[in-house]
Enzyme design. Sequence first.
Site, mmCIF file in Angstrom:
data_model
loop_
_atom_site.group_PDB
_atom_site.id
_atom_site.type_symbol
_atom_site.label_atom_id
_atom_site.label_comp_id
_atom_site.label_asym_id
_atom_site.label_seq_id
_atom_site.Cartn_x
_atom_site.Cartn_y
_atom_site.Cartn_z
ATOM 1 C CD GLU A 116 -24.591 12.997 13.956
ATOM 2 O OE1 GLU A 116 -25.370 13.956 13.822
ATOM 3 O OE2 GLU A 116 -23.568 13.025 14.658
ATOM 4 C CG ASP A 117 -23.865 8.180 11.652
ATOM 5 O OD1 ASP A 117 -23.278 9.078 12.272
ATOM 6 O OD2 ASP A 117 -24.567 7.312 12.188
#
Length: 760
Positions: A116-117
Amino acid sequence: MTNIKVFTIAYFVIFLKTIKMPEQEISQLEREELERKEILKRYKALLRSIKHPLTSAQTKQIRAAFDLALGAHKDMRRKTGEPYIYHPIAVAKIAAQEIGLGTTSIVCALIHDVVEDSDYTIEDIERKFGKKIATIVNGLTKIKEVFDHTDSMQAENFRKMLLTLSDDVRVILIKLCDRMHNMRTLESMSRKNQLRIASETLFLYAPLAHRLGLYNIKSELEDLSIKYTQREAYKDISSKLNAKKAARDRFIKKFIEPLKPKLENAQINFEIKGRPKSIYSILKKMNHQEIPFEEVFDLFAVRIIVDSSADREKADCWTAYSIVTDIYKPNPARTKDWITTPKSNGYESLHTTVMGTDGKWVEVQIRNKRMDEIAEKGYAAHWKYKNEKEGIDNTNNGGIDGWLSRIKDILENPASNALEFLDDFKLQLIHEEIFVFTPGGDLKKLPKGSSTLDFAFEIHTHVGSKCIGAKVNNRLVPLSHKLSNGDQVEILTSDKQHPKEEWLNYVISGKAIGRIRNYLREEKRELADQGMEILKKRFHKEKIEFSEDNINKIATHFKTNSILDLHYSIAKNLIPLEKLTIFDIVNKKLVEHKPKKEAVYKAPINIKSEIIIGDDNDLPYGLSKCCNPIPGDDIFGFITIGEGVKIHRTNCPNALSLMSNYGYRVIKAQWKDSPIKADKIFLAGIKLLGIDDVGIVSSLSNIISKNMGVNMKSITIESNDGTFEGTIMLYIQDTSHLDTLIKNIREKHSTMKVSRIDVG
Ligand code: MN
């Protein structure tokens, strides 16, 4: 965020000044060094928290995950100002220490936010850690996407989340650890996010943890949720609990004193704990019984944990039980044996409530160490006993598989919309279980409140579909008969029988609901096919092309929701096709079917034209809020001081006193005969009372909003022991409009009591 960063730096400044370098400002480099040490310290604490011995390959894999996460989150900080990596380390530690999960889960927890990051992809994860871990991380990433980037549509998202869950239960377990850590660090979020996250936790995650048997996680999630949603109540209860701690300790000491020598005599190794109830459960009790804190009597439970081998555990627990009840008098209605028949979430324990020396009831829980660990940490603790090294790979557990398959039953029903699903799911969570027997003596678990029909579907879909009744303990009963614990049930079937719409009112289990809905959908489809043939013939007869475009015109004309509905309505003779010619409908310049304008509520103050007051057509007035009169009601006017004439219903609770004490201020009033304009809308309330049924909220809103186009102001439904009470406030045109609405609800829910909120 900036503020917190500054604070963190300031903290280190003070720290260094007092300990190391009194005169010097901390440099960027030194701060990084301090953080690096702290990160390693936390990582080592994580490794220590893993209880099963690690192979060198496992150690390497965990290290690789840590290194990957460390790099990926290098420049990120949490809202607290801390390095982001603290979060995945904490999540992994919760997974290892508090749920007892294995290496696979620890690795996944460490890298759960990486995709996600950062720029890493699922493919990268798969190359590095293999397919299984990649699948789990993928599930976690997806959950994060749907959950954290939308504010609404919670129910639909939750369904998606569970769809992912059915691939691998670890996805949900790690998500719970993630939520646990976020709740523990919620203080640094904005108030708006605190409220959103805390309510979501209370509504979705705590019940889920409960269902999975993660008792400790569930209670802490609940307590943390109300810490933010009900701040005053939380503070109040926790300070009172603290204040009473000494007295509680004294009581427990006195309570267990006479037990000790007897347990020792029986040669049982044991440990006794007294544990306060959670703040959440105390608050719930206070609200439910409407009592102050001081009157909540069972603030804690005494737990006896015996240390015995597997072959002695049940006997030892019962020996302890007999010792306890020799000394203290038990309440027979509150003795529960969850050892012989464990709960479906795996919980095993012997419960009894006994009368203490000072006349207070005390709950005593008796179990052995293994059961205690399962009770607190849930299934993973159970797996630990089975397969130390592979963590939760061993999924041969009836309960959790049963739970997953029940969830799957619901998920596999493609037509169930999100709202219905949530109703189903919540019911699955709320219901306690009952145990009933087949004629052959097999034990079946069903949700509390299940009917003979639920039981029939539990046996087999075919048995359910053909069920005409049953013999319960040799007595003939109908389909809708509610079963009780210990009943023996023999289902009676007939080949002529088939599922009917009203059956949905009798069943509560996800399986039965799913099967009945499936059948009804199939049936509708078949009928629709017949309807289509009828329509086709009509088209043919009038020599009109049977095209989609033309069919759509018919559907629009009859305002059906879909072509399927149109065909179905024709087959059911709900559309008077005979009286019309298709030609007219298709060729006439039809008025475009506009979606009904959303009814906008206008405050019913100073509606000047609907009521004649005295003999005056134009006197200004207001509608009173105590009884919300609507056109068609018997009304009167009351001359107030400063607010002109107020209109009340004659059966208003205040009417009697107004009329008897201030007769001179009462003035005759009546609704004008002229039809009320459609845009004039009045507030009215209805009250509902009935058997708690799956899909009740969505069914009601279907009837009210969808079918009748009536706007609701508010809807509150309170369930209690299988029944529910609801209040719906809605915007209505007049009494006949309201009567139709009530009639429609009664038709659909024949057992429900529906009435206008009666003010008389
Ligand atoms: Mn996270």
